[in-house]
Design a protein around this motif. Structure first.
Motif, PDB file in Angstrom:
ATOM      1  N   ILE A  51      90.706  33.975  19.901  1.00 43.13           N
ATOM      2  CA  ILE A  51      92.099  33.561  19.820  1.00 43.13           C
ATOM      3  C   ILE A  51      92.559  33.677  18.372  1.00 43.13           C
ATOM      4  O   ILE A  51      91.767  33.554  17.441  1.00 43.13           O
ATOM      5  N   GLU A  52      93.837  33.931  18.204  1.00 47.29           N
ATOM      6  CA  GLU A  52      94.442  33.963  16.873  1.00 47.29           C
ATOM      7  C   GLU A  52      94.887  32.550  16.501  1.00 47.29           C
ATOM      8  O   GLU A  52      95.183  31.721  17.369  1.00 47.29           O
ATOM      9  N   GLN A  53      94.946  32.284  15.229  1.00 46.35           N
ATOM     10  CA  GLN A  53      95.515  31.015  14.784  1.00 46.35           C
ATOM     11  C   GLN A  53      96.996  30.978  15.145  1.00 46.35           C
ATOM     12  O   GLN A  53      97.714  31.944  14.953  1.00 46.35           O
ATOM     13  N   GLY A  54      97.427  29.861  15.696  1.00 47.99           N
ATOM     14  CA  GLY A  54      98.808  29.717  16.129  1.00 47.99           C
ATOM     15  C   GLY A  54      99.019  30.016  17.596  1.00 47.99           C
ATOM     16  O   GLY A  54     100.109  29.776  18.112  1.00 47.99           O
ATOM     17  N   GLN A  55      98.016  30.540  18.288  1.00 49.25           N
ATOM     18  CA  GLN A  55      98.129  30.811  19.716  1.00 49.25           C
ATOM     19  C   GLN A  55      97.796  29.568  20.533  1.00 49.25           C
ATOM     20  O   GLN A  55      96.968  28.749  20.132  1.00 49.25           O
ATOM     21  N   GLN A  56      98.436  29.449  21.687  1.00 43.53           N
ATOM     22  CA  GLN A  56      98.165  28.358  22.622  1.00 43.53           C
ATOM     23  C   GLN A  56      97.301  28.930  23.747  1.00 43.53           C
ATOM     24  O   GLN A  56      97.803  29.544  24.686  1.00 43.53           O
ATOM     25  N   ALA A  57      96.002  28.774  23.638  1.00 50.39           N
ATOM     26  CA  ALA A  57      95.083  29.286  24.648  1.00 50.39           C
ATOM     27  C   ALA A  57      94.933  28.281  25.780  1.00 50.39           C
ATOM     28  O   ALA A  57      94.940  27.065  25.556  1.00 50.39           O
ATOM     29  N   THR A  58      94.782  28.781  26.989  1.00 52.11           N
ATOM     30  CA  THR A  58      94.592  27.933  28.169  1.00 52.11           C
ATOM     31  C   THR A  58      93.389  28.435  28.953  1.00 52.11           C
ATOM     32  O   THR A  58      92.984  29.596  28.822  1.00 52.11           O
ATOM     33  N   ALA A  59      92.848  27.571  29.782  1.00 53.19           N
ATOM     34  CA  ALA A  59      91.717  27.957  30.631  1.00 53.19           C
ATOM     35  C   ALA A  59      91.560  26.942  31.747  1.00 53.19           C
ATOM     36  O   ALA A  59      91.809  25.745  31.553  1.00 53.19           O
ATOM     37  N   SER A  60      91.142  27.428  32.891  1.00 47.36           N
ATOM     38  CA  SER A  60      90.805  26.573  34.024  1.00 47.36           C
ATOM     39  C   SER A  60      89.291  26.586  34.188  1.00 47.36           C
ATOM     40  O   SER A  60      88.651  27.634  34.040  1.00 47.36           O
ATOM     41  N   ALA A  61      88.721  25.418  34.481  1.00 48.72           N
ATOM     42  CA  ALA A  61      87.265  25.328  34.563  1.00 48.72           C
ATOM     43  C   ALA A  61      86.897  24.172  35.484  1.00 48.72           C
ATOM     44  O   ALA A  61      87.761  23.549  36.107  1.00 48.72           O
ATOM     45  N   SER A  62      85.616  23.919  35.550  1.00 53.11           N
ATOM     46  CA  SER A  62      85.088  22.800  36.326  1.00 53.11           C
ATOM     47  C   SER A  62      84.459  21.794  35.381  1.00 53.11           C
ATOM     48  O   SER A  62      83.897  22.165  34.340  1.00 53.11           O
ATOM     49  N   THR A  63      84.562  20.540  35.737  1.00 51.88           N
ATOM     50  CA  THR A  63      83.964  19.497  34.918  1.00 51.88           C
ATOM     51  C   THR A  63      82.462  19.721  34.804  1.00 51.88           C
ATOM     52  O   THR A  63      81.777  19.910  35.806  1.00 51.88           O
ATOM     53  N   GLY A  64      81.976  19.728  33.578  1.00 48.77           N
ATOM     54  CA  GLY A  64      80.567  20.014  33.331  1.00 48.77           C
ATOM     55  C   GLY A  64      80.338  21.381  32.720  1.00 48.77           C
ATOM     56  O   GLY A  64      79.256  21.640  32.182  1.00 48.77           O
ATOM     57  N   ASP A  65      81.350  22.271  32.783  1.00 50.92           N
ATOM     58  CA  ASP A  65      81.222  23.588  32.169  1.00 50.92           C
ATOM     59  C   ASP A  65      81.292  23.481  30.653  1.00 50.92           C
ATOM     60  O   ASP A  65      81.915  22.570  30.099  1.00 50.92           O
ATOM     61  N   TYR A  66      80.678  24.455  29.983  1.00 49.58           N
ATOM     62  CA  TYR A  66      80.817  24.611  28.537  1.00 49.58           C
ATOM     63  C   TYR A  66      81.847  25.695  28.281  1.00 49.58           C
ATOM     64  O   TYR A  66      81.693  26.830  28.751  1.00 49.58           O
ATOM     65  N   LEU A  67      82.897  25.364  27.544  1.00 51.35           N
ATOM     66  CA  LEU A  67      83.979  26.301  27.261  1.00 51.35           C
ATOM     67  C   LEU A  67      83.928  26.687  25.791  1.00 51.35           C
ATOM     68  O   LEU A  67      83.842  25.812  24.906  1.00 51.35           O
ATOM     69  N   TYR A  68      84.005  27.999  25.502  1.00 52.13           N
ATOM     70  CA  TYR A  68      83.885  28.500  24.132  1.00 52.13           C
ATOM     71  C   TYR A  68      85.075  29.382  23.770  1.00 52.13           C
ATOM     72  O   TYR A  68      85.508  30.223  24.582  1.00 52.13           O
ATOM     73  N   TRP A  69      85.582  29.177  22.562  1.00 54.33           N
ATOM     74  CA  TRP A  69      86.581  30.052  21.955  1.00 54.33           C
ATOM     75  C   TRP A  69      86.124  30.386  20.535  1.00 54.33           C
ATOM     76  O   TRP A  69      85.292  29.675  19.954  1.00 54.33           O
ATOM     77  N   SER A  70      86.673  31.447  19.954  1.00 50.43           N
ATOM     78  CA  SER A  70      86.381  31.782  18.563  1.00 50.43           C
ATOM     79  C   SER A  70      87.672  32.174  17.859  1.00 50.43           C
ATOM     80  O   SER A  70      88.604  32.699  18.489  1.00 50.43           O
ATOM     81  N   PHE A  71      87.729  31.906  16.545  1.00 52.75           N
ATOM     82  CA  PHE A  71      88.913  32.242  15.755  1.00 52.75           C
ATOM     83  C   PHE A  71      88.481  32.567  14.329  1.00 52.75           C
ATOM     84  O   PHE A  71      87.423  32.107  13.872  1.00 52.75           O
ATOM     85  N   PRO A  72      89.264  33.359  13.587  1.00 56.65           N
ATOM     86  CA  PRO A  72      88.927  33.666  12.199  1.00 56.65           C
ATOM     87  C   PRO A  72      89.546  32.652  11.244  1.00 56.65           C
ATOM     88  O   PRO A  72      90.648  32.151  11.462  1.00 56.65           O
TER      89      PRO A  72
END
Length: 270
Positions: A51-72
């Protein structure tokens, strides 16, 4: 009179020089609108969604999942990561504790300067908010230190304490990263040979001469004006202003103490 003119000139110079320094301290601008915000998250460091800085990222998942994003993040920036987890409306068995962790390009967990990194949502809560403001990214650091350095940063969001009956319940998440430009107060002497971007060290000498698209780099995002873009800071401006004011003070002091250049009384002849 001359001293008054010198002080006026110094004030005008100070005002003109401070203007770019103030502009440098403003928060980072949002990316261009043609870049679509991500709507999913990765499940590991290697599959983290960029994701870029300033972006509004969204995601749907299940409770217990590990969610990962990266940014510079580049030198002189102080990133703030904010996440919102919207919990399911169905009845839950109890409270849930969610945690937000940030890692650098070497996968070292970075401490939060301030912010609610871990938050427990009551059984009837509809959402939980998390935040983490990192320390200012430094252009260079000692090998043994754990300072934030320019490169890729990873965000991990997950539930760390919940009942077994709540595993697998659907949740939706929102994540946003913004940075404040700190400027010359965080400037250091020295810089990294390469930013901490995973895979950048695996690029061979032959690949360095080829096109950028052929480079074996696992992360494609970088600051708009390139890495190590913070080599110029307002510390240069204030250093120059200090030198000019010191010179003007020396000239003014000399003008006040040198006198008229001739004795006040002319001795009488014998």
């Amino acid at each position: 009179m001359r001293i008054g003119k010198m002080l006026t000139a110094a004030a005008l110079l100070l005002g003109a020089s401070v203007t770019p320094a103030v502009a440098d301290s403003s928060p980072s601008a949002s990316p261009s609108g043609d870049s679509a915000a991500p709507t999913s998250a990765g499940t590991s460091f290697r599959t983290a969604t960029e994701i870029e800085q300033g972006q509004q990222a969204t995601a749907s998942a299940s409770t217990g999942d590990y969610l990962y994003w990266s940014f510079p993040a580049d030198a002189g920036q102080r990133p703030t990561v904010k996440a919102t987890v919207k919990l399911p409306s169905t009845s839950r068995s109890g409270a849930q504790t969610w945690q937000l962790d940030v890692y650098d390009g070497l996968r070292r967990r970075q401490a939060c300067q301030y912010g609610t990194q871990t938050h427990t949502a009551a059984q009837g809560a509809s959402s939980v908010d998390l935040a983490c403001t990192l320390r200012t990214v430094r252009a260079w650091s000692e090998p043994w230190a754990d300072d934030p350095l320019p490169g890729t940063y990873y965000v991990r969001l997950t539930a760390v304490d919940l009942g077994a009956a709540d595993l697998g319940l659907p949740v939706s998440t929102e994540l946003r990263v913004d940075s404040k430009e700190i400027g010359g107060s965080a400037a250091v002497d020295g810089s990294l040979a390469q930013p901490l971007v995973p895979g950048i060290a695996t690029t061979s000498q032959e690949e360095e001469t080829s096109s950028e698209s052929d480079a074996a780099v696992l992360s494609s995002l970088k600051p708009d004006d390139g890495w190590a873009s913070g080599w110029w800071s307002d510390r240069w401006v204030w250093t120059a202003i200090g030198g000019i004011l010191a010179a003007l003070a020396g000239i003014g002091g000399y003008a006040l103490t040198r006198g008229s250049g001739r004795p006040s009384r002319v001795p009488q002849g014998y």
